[in-house]
Design a protein around this motif. Structure first.
Motif: not given
Length: 156
Positions: A14-42
């Motif tokens: 698998y291809l991935y980008e690594e992220r770390t965020c707080s346990m806050d669901p909103k922070c997780i959603s934003e961080a995952m969304g950003s990483a998915f978008q970046s990898v999808a663009s790649f």
């Protein structure tokens, strides 16, 4: 009632980008969304074909923050095209615990707590890595209650 089952999985690059965020669901959603978008663009830029739905992989556990890898399963050949922030790894093969979480992503932590209790009763514990495959898209389901997440957990 959640059905837990042991399944045998094959290795998967698998291809991935690594992220770390707080346990806050909103922070997780934003961080995952950003990483998915970046990898999808790649993947699009390199004309790589994804072999499945988006996934998040957890290789360490920290009770105070959430380190994760967000990406897509690809062929071994395409995994070697990783560059810069987009890295590659391989999901392990072998027997893992599998269950499907139904409902909002913010409630996944409750499913993990229930799964840990299940493992404890069976005399097993959580190992690493664990991963989640997002079976449907939040932007296309009628409500968050319709979301489905396929969860795989290495056991020790």
């Amino acid at each position: 009632m959640t059905e837990y089952k042991m399944v045998t999985v094959e290795p998967a690059a698998y291809l991935y980008e690594e992220r770390t965020c707080s346990m806050d669901p909103k922070c997780i959603s934003e961080a995952m969304g950003s990483a998915f978008q970046s990898v999808a663009s790649f993947i699009a830029d390199k004309e790589i074909t994804s072999a499945g739905n988006p996934l998040a992989v957890y290789v360490t556990f920290d009770p105070d923050k959430m380190p994760f890898r967000a990406g897509f399963v690809v062929s071994e050949e395409d995994a070697r095209k990783a560059k810069g922030d987009v890295k590659c790894d391989v999901l392990p093969d072998g027997d893992v615990l599998n269950f499907v979480h139904r409902g909002p992503y913010a409630m996944l932590r409750d499913s993990y707590v229930a799964m840990m209790k299940h493992l404890e009763v069976k005399g097993m514990s959580v190992g690493m890595p664990s991963w989640e495959i997002y079976l449907n898209d939040p932007s296309t389901v009628a409500s968050e209650a319709d979301l489905e997440t396929d969860v795989y957990v290495t056991v020790a």
